[in-house]
Design a protein around this motif. Structure first.
Motif, short mmCIF file in Angstrom:
data_model
loop_
_atom_site.label_atom_id
_atom_site.label_comp_id
_atom_site.label_asym_id
_atom_site.label_seq_id
_atom_site.Cartn_x
_atom_site.Cartn_y
_atom_site.Cartn_z
N GLY A 29 -48.45 -61.30 -6.55
CA GLY A 29 -48.06 -62.42 -5.69
C GLY A 29 -46.57 -62.32 -5.39
N HIS A 30 -45.85 -63.43 -5.54
CA HIS A 30 -44.38 -63.48 -5.54
C HIS A 30 -43.71 -63.56 -4.18
CE1 HIS A 30 -40.61 -63.45 -7.56
NE2 HIS A 30 -40.30 -62.19 -7.37
N SER A 31 -44.11 -62.70 -3.21
CA SER A 31 -43.40 -62.73 -1.92
C SER A 31 -44.01 -63.75 -0.96
CB SER A 31 -43.44 -61.35 -1.26
OG SER A 31 -44.74 -61.08 -0.80
N HIS A 32 -45.19 -64.26 -1.28
CA HIS A 32 -45.91 -65.22 -0.42
C HIS A 32 -46.32 -64.60 0.92
CE1 HIS A 32 -44.19 -69.02 -2.61
NE2 HIS A 32 -44.21 -67.97 -3.42
N THR A 33 -46.36 -63.29 0.97
CA THR A 33 -46.68 -62.57 2.21
C THR A 33 -47.77 -61.55 1.91
OG1 THR A 33 -44.39 -62.79 2.87
CG2 THR A 33 -45.68 -61.17 4.05
N GLY B 19 -50.06 -66.19 -10.86
CA GLY B 19 -48.85 -66.92 -11.28
C GLY B 19 -48.22 -67.84 -10.26
N ASP B 20 -47.13 -68.49 -10.69
CA ASP B 20 -46.45 -69.54 -9.93
C ASP B 20 -47.41 -70.69 -9.58
OD1 ASP B 20 -43.93 -68.51 -10.13
OD2 ASP B 20 -43.64 -68.12 -7.99
N ILE B 21 -47.95 -71.29 -10.63
CA ILE B 21 -48.80 -72.47 -10.43
C ILE B 21 -47.92 -73.66 -10.03
CG2 ILE B 21 -50.47 -74.03 -11.53
CD1 ILE B 21 -51.14 -71.81 -13.52
N THR C 2 -52.80 -67.03 -5.93
CA THR C 2 -51.45 -66.95 -6.48
C THR C 2 -50.52 -67.94 -5.78
OG1 THR C 2 -49.68 -65.41 -7.12
CG2 THR C 2 -50.55 -65.15 -4.91
N ASP C 3 -49.35 -68.16 -6.36
CA ASP C 3 -48.29 -68.98 -5.75
C ASP C 3 -48.81 -70.30 -5.18
OD1 ASP C 3 -45.67 -67.18 -5.81
OD2 ASP C 3 -47.41 -65.90 -5.53
N ILE C 4 -49.35 -71.08 -6.08
CA ILE C 4 -49.90 -72.39 -5.73
C ILE C 4 -48.76 -73.40 -5.56
CG2 ILE C 4 -51.36 -74.26 -6.63
CD1 ILE C 4 -52.44 -71.39 -8.23
N HIS C 5 -47.77 -73.28 -6.42
CA HIS C 5 -46.54 -74.09 -6.30
C HIS C 5 -46.77 -75.59 -6.21
CE1 HIS C 5 -43.59 -70.93 -6.44
NE2 HIS C 5 -44.34 -70.19 -5.64
N GLY C 6 -47.67 -76.08 -7.07
CA GLY C 6 -47.85 -77.53 -7.16
C GLY C 6 -48.43 -78.19 -5.92
N VAL D 49 -50.39 -58.87 -12.13
CA VAL D 49 -48.98 -59.19 -12.44
C VAL D 49 -48.43 -60.04 -11.30
CG1 VAL D 49 -48.01 -57.08 -11.35
CG2 VAL D 49 -46.80 -58.14 -13.26
N HIS D 50 -47.39 -60.84 -11.60
CA HIS D 50 -46.85 -61.69 -10.53
C HIS D 50 -45.94 -60.92 -9.57
CE1 HIS D 50 -45.64 -65.34 -8.50
NE2 HIS D 50 -44.37 -65.04 -8.69
N ALA D 51 -44.98 -60.18 -10.14
CA ALA D 51 -43.93 -59.57 -9.29
C ALA D 51 -44.15 -58.07 -9.09
CB ALA D 51 -42.56 -59.85 -9.90
N ASN E 126 -42.33 -66.45 -11.92
CA ASN E 126 -40.94 -66.82 -12.22
C ASN E 126 -40.72 -68.33 -12.20
OD1 ASN E 126 -41.45 -66.32 -9.44
ND2 ASN E 126 -39.26 -66.30 -8.99
N HIS E 127 -41.44 -69.04 -11.32
CA HIS E 127 -41.28 -70.50 -11.29
C HIS E 127 -41.94 -71.16 -12.50
CE1 HIS E 127 -39.35 -71.24 -7.35
NE2 HIS E 127 -39.74 -69.99 -7.16
N ASP E 128 -43.02 -70.55 -13.01
CA ASP E 128 -43.64 -71.07 -14.24
C ASP E 128 -42.65 -70.93 -15.40
OD1 ASP E 128 -46.08 -71.41 -12.82
OD2 ASP E 128 -46.59 -69.31 -13.19
ZN ZN Z 1 -43.89 -68.08 -5.67
#
Ligand code: ZN
Length: 240
Positions: A148-152, A35-37, A7-11, A114-116, A62-64
Motif C-alpha cells: 500500500g502506502h502511496s495510495h496509487t 496497513g494504515d487502518i 489497504t490505507d483505510i485511514h479511519g 508489507v505496507h511500504a 506508518n500511520h498505525d
Molecule cells: Zn496511507
C-alpha cells in the motif's frame, strides 16, 4: 480461493463499509490488509474493529505506528501531524496495543504482504520507480507481493525484464513475479475518488483492481465535526 486485499483505510468508515460489502458480494474467502487502518479519518476505532472482524492477516502502516508513538512524526507534513495527534487521543488502550503489535510484513498462502517496501520496510519508502521495484523483488522470495502506502494503484511485473502496468486486470503468468500496490480504501490519490481494493483469484490466476462508490459527503462532514484538518476532508472528493 478468492482473496480480498485492502489497504490505507485511514479511519474512513464510510469507504471501508462500502468496500467490505462489495467484497462480500464478490464471495471473497480470505481478507488481507496492508496497513494504515487509522490516520486522517474520523473513525479510527470502528475501522480497527471492522478490519479485525474480517482478518488477522494485517501488517503495520506508518500511520498505525505514528498513532501509537512508535515512529517520530517530524517528517510528516503539518496536516498529517495534526491528524496523528487527534487519532492518538481517540484510541483505547486495547486498540493502541493492537496497532503496536502488528507485524511489519507477513507471508500467508505464499503471498508476501508489507505496507511500504519489502526491503527495509521500517524506513517507509515508496515503490515509485522500476528501480525501487527491482530492489523490492530482491527482498522477498514469493512470486506475489501486495503493498500500500502511496495510495496509487500500480502493478510491477518481473520476468526477463521489469515493467509496470496500470491495467485494472492482470493475468498471472508462470515464471513471472508481481508487486501490486492495491491503492487506498479511504483516501485514494490517483485522481479517482472512488474507494479502491483488489481481488486476487488463485484459481483464475487474476488480479483485479476494483472501485466502489461511498458516501464521501458524510465522511467529510465527520472529519470537519471532529476538528480534524479541513484538507483531510477536501481531498476526498478529488481523490488527490
Ligand atoms: Zn496511507
Amino acid at each position: 480461493m478468492k482473496y480480498g486485499i485492502i489497504t490505507d483505510i485511514h479511519g474512513n468508515l464510510e469507504a471501508l463499509e462500502s468496500v467490505l460489502s462489495a467484497l462480500s458480494e464478490e464471495g471473497v474467502d480470505k481478507y488481507i490488509c496492508c496497513g494504515d487502518i487509522v490516520g486522517y479519518g474520523a473513525d479510527p476505532g470502528e475501522c480497527i474493529r471492522l478490519v479485525r472482524e474480517r482478518t488477522s492477516q494485517i501488517v503495520a502502516g506508518n500511520h498505525d505506528h505514528a498513532a501509537v508513538e512508535l515512529i517520530d512524526t517530524k517528517n510528516f507534513n503539518p496536516t498529517a501531524q495534526d491528524a496523528v495527534r487527534w487519532t492518538q487521543e481517540q484510541l483505547t488502550q486495547e486498540e493502541t496495543e493492537f496497532l503496536a503489535n502488528l507485524p511489519m510484513s507477513l507471508v500467508t498462502d505464499g503471498l508476501f504482504i508489507v505496507h511500504a517496501t519489502p526491503f527495509q520496510p521500517e524506513k517507509w519508502e515508496y515503490i515509485r520507480t522500476t528501480y525501487d521495484a527491482f530492489r523490492s523483488f530482491k527482498a522477498f522470495a514469493e512470486s506475489l507481493c501486495f503493498v500500500g502506502h502511496s495510495h496509487t494503484p500500480v502493478t510491477f511485473i518481473s520476468n526477463k525484464s521489469l515493467r509496470f502496468s496500470f491495467d485494472e486486470e492482470t493475468e498471472i503468468k508462470e515464471g513471472h513475479r508481481y508487486i501490486m500496490n492495491v491503492g487506498s480504501v479511504g483516501q485514494p490519490r490517483d485522481g479517482n475518488p472512488l474507494a479502491c481494493f483488489v481481488i486476487y483469484d488463485s484459481e483464475k490466476n487474476t488480479l483485479e483492481l476494483k472501485r466502489v462508490e461511498y458516501d464521501i459527503k458524510k465522511a467529510q462532514e465527520k472529519i470537519i465535526e471532529a476538528g480534524l484538518p479541513e484538507y483531510c476532508a477536501k481531498r476526498l472528493e478529488s481523490g488527490s
